[in-house]
Design a protein around this motif. Structure first.
Motif, PDB file in Angstrom:
ATOM      1  N   MET A   1       0.841  -1.204   0.000  1.00 16.13           N
ATOM      2  CA  MET A   1       0.000   0.000   0.000  1.00 16.13           C
ATOM      3  C   MET A   1       0.871   1.248   0.000  1.00 16.13           C
ATOM      4  SD  MET A   1      -2.760  -0.964   2.819  1.00 16.13           S
ATOM      5  CE  MET A   1      -3.579  -2.522   2.733  1.00 16.13           C
ATOM      6  N   VAL A   2       0.277   2.334  -0.466  1.00 14.17           N
ATOM      7  CA  VAL A   2       1.018   3.600  -0.492  1.00 14.17           C
ATOM      8  C   VAL A   2       0.336   4.585   0.449  1.00 14.17           C
ATOM      9  CG1 VAL A   2       1.957   5.417  -1.945  1.00 14.17           C
ATOM     10  CG2 VAL A   2       1.533   3.147  -2.914  1.00 14.17           C
ATOM     11  N   PRO A   3       0.959   4.884   1.585  1.00 17.70           N
ATOM     12  CA  PRO A   3       0.365   5.892   2.477  1.00 17.70           C
ATOM     13  C   PRO A   3       0.723   7.295   2.010  1.00 17.70           C
ATOM     14  CG  PRO A   3       2.342   4.985   3.485  1.00 17.70           C
ATOM     15  CD  PRO A   3       2.199   4.317   2.135  1.00 17.70           C
ATOM     16  N   GLY A   4      -0.024   8.269   2.492  1.00 18.07           N
ATOM     17  CA  GLY A   4       0.361   9.667   2.261  1.00 18.07           C
ATOM     18  C   GLY A   4      -0.054  10.233   0.918  1.00 18.07           C
ATOM     19  N   THR A   5      -0.924   9.537   0.173  1.00 17.57           N
ATOM     20  CA  THR A   5      -1.350  10.061  -1.125  1.00 17.57           C
ATOM     21  C   THR A   5      -2.682  10.800  -1.011  1.00 17.57           C
ATOM     22  OG1 THR A   5      -2.621   8.094  -1.622  1.00 17.57           O
ATOM     23  CG2 THR A   5      -0.319   8.096  -2.345  1.00 17.57           C
ATOM     24  N   GLY A   6      -3.295  10.721   0.160  1.00 17.40           N
ATOM     25  CA  GLY A   6      -4.638  11.292   0.311  1.00 17.40           C
ATOM     26  C   GLY A   6      -5.719  10.287  -0.038  1.00 17.40           C
ATOM     27  N   LEU A   7      -5.324   9.116  -0.521  1.00 15.24           N
ATOM     28  CA  LEU A   7      -6.291   8.070  -0.876  1.00 15.24           C
ATOM     29  C   LEU A   7      -6.123   6.882   0.060  1.00 15.24           C
ATOM     30  CD1 LEU A   7      -5.725   8.107  -4.735  1.00 15.24           C
ATOM     31  CD2 LEU A   7      -7.731   8.977  -3.509  1.00 15.24           C
ATOM     32  N   PRO A   8      -7.170   6.049   0.201  1.00 11.33           N
ATOM     33  CA  PRO A   8      -7.001   4.838   1.008  1.00 11.33           C
ATOM     34  C   PRO A   8      -5.953   3.925   0.366  1.00 11.33           C
ATOM     35  CG  PRO A   8      -9.293   5.092   0.285  1.00 11.33           C
ATOM     36  CD  PRO A   8      -8.511   6.177  -0.369  1.00 11.33           C
ATOM     37  N   GLY A   9      -5.421   2.996   1.149  1.00 14.92           N
ATOM     38  CA  GLY A   9      -4.403   2.079   0.631  1.00 14.92           C
ATOM     39  C   GLY A   9      -4.998   0.742   0.247  1.00 14.92           C
ATOM     40  N   THR A  10      -4.466   0.144  -0.840  1.00 17.57           N
ATOM     41  CA  THR A  10      -4.830  -1.228  -1.193  1.00 17.57           C
ATOM     42  C   THR A  10      -3.553  -1.989  -1.516  1.00 17.57           C
ATOM     43  OG1 THR A  10      -5.144  -0.598  -3.514  1.00 17.57           O
ATOM     44  CG2 THR A  10      -7.120  -0.699  -2.147  1.00 17.57           C
ATOM     45  N   GLY A  11      -3.543  -3.282  -1.205  1.00 17.29           N
ATOM     46  CA  GLY A  11      -2.347  -4.072  -1.470  1.00 17.29           C
ATOM     47  C   GLY A  11      -2.663  -5.553  -1.435  1.00 17.29           C
ATOM     48  N   GLY A  12      -1.631  -6.357  -1.618  1.00 17.90           N
ATOM     49  CA  GLY A  12      -1.838  -7.802  -1.597  1.00 17.90           C
ATOM     50  C   GLY A  12      -0.524  -8.532  -1.412  1.00 17.90           C
ATOM     51  N   ALA A  13      -0.632  -9.807  -1.069  1.00 21.71           N
ATOM     52  CA  ALA A  13       0.571 -10.625  -0.877  1.00 21.71           C
ATOM     53  C   ALA A  13       0.273 -12.064  -1.257  1.00 21.71           C
ATOM     54  CB  ALA A  13       1.022 -10.564   0.580  1.00 21.71           C
ATOM     55  N   LEU A  14       1.268 -12.696  -1.843  1.00 15.61           N
ATOM     56  CA  LEU A  14       1.196 -14.135  -2.140  1.00 15.61           C
ATOM     57  C   LEU A  14       2.312 -14.795  -1.349  1.00 15.61           C
ATOM     58  CD1 LEU A  14       1.072 -15.834  -5.649  1.00 15.61           C
ATOM     59  CD2 LEU A  14       2.808 -16.478  -3.969  1.00 15.61           C
ATOM     60  N   LEU A  15       1.948 -15.764  -0.522  1.00 20.46           N
ATOM     61  CA  LEU A  15       2.954 -16.473   0.265  1.00 20.46           C
ATOM     62  C   LEU A  15       2.936 -17.954  -0.113  1.00 20.46           C
ATOM     63  CD1 LEU A  15       5.002 -16.062   2.639  1.00 20.46           C
ATOM     64  CD2 LEU A  15       3.203 -16.921   4.150  1.00 20.46           C
ATOM     65  N   PRO A  16       4.066 -18.480  -0.640  1.00 20.86           N
ATOM     66  CA  PRO A  16       4.130 -19.929  -0.859  1.00 20.86           C
ATOM     67  C   PRO A  16       4.147 -20.639   0.495  1.00 20.86           C
ATOM     68  CG  PRO A  16       5.909 -18.775  -2.036  1.00 20.86           C
ATOM     69  CD  PRO A  16       5.293 -17.796  -1.074  1.00 20.86           C
ATOM     70  N   ILE A  17       3.301 -21.633   0.670  1.00 12.67           N
ATOM     71  CA  ILE A  17       3.251 -22.366   1.943  1.00 12.67           C
ATOM     72  C   ILE A  17       3.353 -23.868   1.675  1.00 12.67           C
ATOM     73  CG2 ILE A  17       1.918 -20.540   3.080  1.00 12.67           C
ATOM     74  CD1 ILE A  17      -0.540 -22.457   2.896  1.00 12.67           C
ATOM     75  N   GLU A  18       3.296 -24.657   2.746  1.00 14.12           N
ATOM     76  CA  GLU A  18       3.479 -26.111   2.638  1.00 14.12           C
ATOM     77  C   GLU A  18       2.399 -26.755   1.756  1.00 14.12           C
ATOM     78  OE1 GLU A  18       2.390 -24.493   5.315  1.00 14.12           O
ATOM     79  OE2 GLU A  18       0.687 -25.545   6.212  1.00 14.12           O
ATOM     80  N   ASP A  19       2.695 -27.961   1.309  1.00 12.18           N
ATOM     81  CA  ASP A  19       1.753 -28.780   0.543  1.00 12.18           C
ATOM     82  C   ASP A  19       1.384 -28.172  -0.805  1.00 12.18           C
ATOM     83  OD1 ASP A  19       1.722 -30.544   2.645  1.00 12.18           O
ATOM     84  OD2 ASP A  19      -0.033 -29.626   3.593  1.00 12.18           O
ATOM     85  N   GLY A  20       2.358 -27.515  -1.460  1.00 12.55           N
ATOM     86  CA  GLY A  20       2.133 -27.010  -2.811  1.00 12.55           C
ATOM     87  C   GLY A  20       0.994 -26.010  -2.904  1.00 12.55           C
ATOM     88  N   ARG A  21       0.933 -25.106  -1.935  1.00 13.76           N
ATOM     89  CA  ARG A  21      -0.162 -24.128  -1.945  1.00 13.76           C
ATOM     90  C   ARG A  21       0.369 -22.702  -1.911  1.00 13.76           C
ATOM     91  NH1 ARG A  21      -3.477 -25.845   3.199  1.00 13.76           N
ATOM     92  NH2 ARG A  21      -1.368 -26.209   3.938  1.00 13.76           N
ATOM     93  N   TRP A  22      -0.420 -21.793  -2.437  1.00 11.62           N
ATOM     94  CA  TRP A  22      -0.193 -20.363  -2.258  1.00 11.62           C
ATOM     95  C   TRP A  22      -1.335 -19.834  -1.388  1.00 11.62           C
ATOM     96  CZ3 TRP A  22       0.376 -18.815  -8.139  1.00 11.62           C
ATOM     97  CH2 TRP A  22       1.678 -19.107  -8.569  1.00 11.62           C
TER      98      TRP A  22
END
Ligand SMILES: Cc1cc2nc3c(=O)[nH]c(=O)nc-3n(C[C@H](O)[C@H](O)[C@H](O)COP(=O)(O)OP(=O)(O)OC[C@H]3O[C@@H](n4cnc5c(N)ncnc54)[C@H](O)[C@@H]3O)c2cc1C
Length: 462
Positions: free
Chosen positions: A216-237
């Motif tokens: 996310m980008v703070p300080g722009t005057g707009l709300p923040g949006t973001g995301g993350a992908l984490l590889p985890i056990e058993d062949g999953r994201w």
């Protein structure tokens, strides 16, 4: 010990080394395996264990990391195995400076609990809800516990009671019930909401695939949006999408990918399109930064310590909560290892664990106060100036390893925050970024080949 979450089990390990025995009380029936349970609803969302916390856990419970790797957790080298679009641009993938553990929170909790329970000085009382503290304003002598099956209440006595009941802790009210004054509390709430979904990794992408974040980008005057992908056990994201107040991600399955596509870069949406979902979308909204200043109380009873989320919660996008809990437990072990439990020990420990939370608190709230609809007091001038320096440091760190290393050390709670103000780091920061900014996600040739279109074309590389 009140609560058998990550803070409770690690603190129990610390206490068992120095006192006679520990009873860990939890309202859940604790499962014998890495599966969801009601007491930790946040476990459906991306939980990155940062190197500062991972090392603290392994020092308290040696062998835990090996156990996680053996169970399929990913060792994600930072920034080598990370594709990160920060507010200041894409980070280059320098060789390893720190790491994080990529696994489900279910696996992590279970591994920690199972390792801790190998110590036969620790026992668990499950399906037992803590309803209050026993004792007086001068000394806590136990906990009032209700058996969930029989509804019978009793007091369990202890020389030391540790509240690790998480973000819903009632410690402030329990203390008021003993006649103590109100606990000062600080709240910085950007109104962040999470939506997360599990995916089966597409063919060929299982081994060594990077962790991806669009921040996310703070300080722009707009709300923040973001995301993350984490590889985890058993062949999953595990993919988490997030947005601050008035830009919350929807909980519906059909809107999950479109929300990801509207982020500053569609890389996470492209991964969603390439992978097969294997579960529903889970939402979560209780994410505010909340710090209960027990350490500032004019009086403090002997025999009580509050730690983990019960003491302080952080906006989860910074990934600090579990590491702060682990480092607090390590500190508890050190304090008890000195003189054992004596008059004043509880207060000293309470002040010390408050200090552990302070750096993470500053990082999270410094950023979050800059979203337009954050509920908080306006930061002081000094904090705003420091924040501008941090922005410049972030911009520089993405292309200069001599700035990236201390910054990642501080961020992963592995190195001191003060190092960020040492002359060499300040100088390199003032010099600013090196070279041209990257134009897109810096996937390696091998990852591009794994992903195919639209990433197979090397000209789309940064
Ligand atoms: C959406 C989300 C994502 C997050 N992502 C990250 C991340 O990426 N990295 C990171 O480090 N941290 C992350 N966190 C923070 C992390 O979840 C917490 O910091 C961590 O769980 C704190 O551990 P704890 O043991 O204090 O509390 P918890 O893990 O919440 O455990 C509390 C325990 O107390 C028990 N309990 C509660 N009340 C009672 C009662 N009255 N009687 C008996 N038992 C009780 C519960 O059953 C539970 O077992 C995230 C948090 C959220 C909300």
């Amino acid at each position: 010990m009140l609560g058998a979450g990550i803070a409770g089990m690690l603190a129990a390990t610390a206490v068992a080394r120095h006192l006679d025995g520990v009873t860990v009380i939890d309202r859940d029936r604790l499962p014998d395996g890495p599966v969801p349970r009601p007491g930790v609803p946040q476990a459906n969302h991306v939980h990155a264990l940062l190197s500062g916390g991972a090392r603290a856990i392994d020092a308290l419970l040696p062998g835990t990391l090996d156990r996680l790797w053996a169970a399929g957790a990913h060792r994600i080298a930072l920034p080598a195995d990370m594709i990160a679009l920060t507010p200041q641009g894409w980070w280059r993938r320098f060789s390893e400076m720190q790491f994080l553990v990529g696994c489900s929170r279910h696996l992590l909790d279970w591994a920690v609990r199972d390792q801790a329970l190998r110590d036969d000085r620790i026992s668990v009382l499950s399906a037992a809800e803590v309803r209050g503290l026993a004792g007086t304003a001068d000394r806590v002598t136990g906990a009032i516990v209700r058996d969930r099956d029989s509804a019978a209440e009793r007091v369990i006595h202890a020389d030391l009671v540790i509240d690790a009941t998480g973000r819903g802790s009632k410690a402030a009210g329990w203390l008021a019930g003993l006649g103590l004054p109100a606990v000062p509390e600080e709240l910085v709430d950007p109104g962040l909401a999470y939506a997360s979904r599990m995916f089966r990794v597409p063919d060929g992408c299982a081994a060594g695939f990077p962790h991806i974040t669009v921040q996310m980008v703070p300080g722009t005057g707009l709300p923040g949006t973001g995301g993350a992908l984490l590889p985890i056990e058993d062949g999953r994201w595990l993919i988490t999408l997030a947005g601050t107040r008035s830009a919350e991600p929807p909980a519906g399955e059909h809107e999950f990918e479109p929300f990801a596509r509207r982020l500053r870069h569609p890389v996470i949406a492209d991964m969603i399109r390439a992978a097969a979902p294997i579960g529903p979308v889970h939402g979560f909204r209780s994410t505010a930064n909340r710090r209960r200043h027990f350490a500032k109380m004019p009086v403090w009873p002997e025999g009580l310590v509050v730690l983990g989320d019960a003491l302080c919660t952080f906006n989860p996008v910074y990934g600090h909560g579990m590491s702060v809990a682990a480092q607090s437990a390590a500190l508890l072990a050190d304090e008890l290892g000195g003189d054992g439990l004596r008059p004043g020990t509880a207060r000293r420990v309470q002040r010390a664990v408050d200090g552990v939370a302070a750096a993470a608190w500053m990082m999270a709230t410094g950023q979050d106060a800059r979203y337009p609809q954050t509920l908080a007091r306006r930061p002081a001038v000094a904090a705003r100036v420091f924040q501008r320096y941090v922005d410049r440091m972030m911009r520089t760190a993405g292309s200069r390893p001599e700035v990236a290393a201390p910054m990642l050390a501080a961020f992963t709670l592995s190195g001191s925050f003060g190092r960020l103000l040492s002359p060499d780091v300040v100088l390199a920061t003032l010099r600013g970024p090196a070279g041209q900014p990257l134009a897109g996600p810096p996937f390696t040739r091998r990852e591009r080949a794994q992903l195919g279109d639209p990433y197979s074309d090397p000209s789309s590389a940064g």
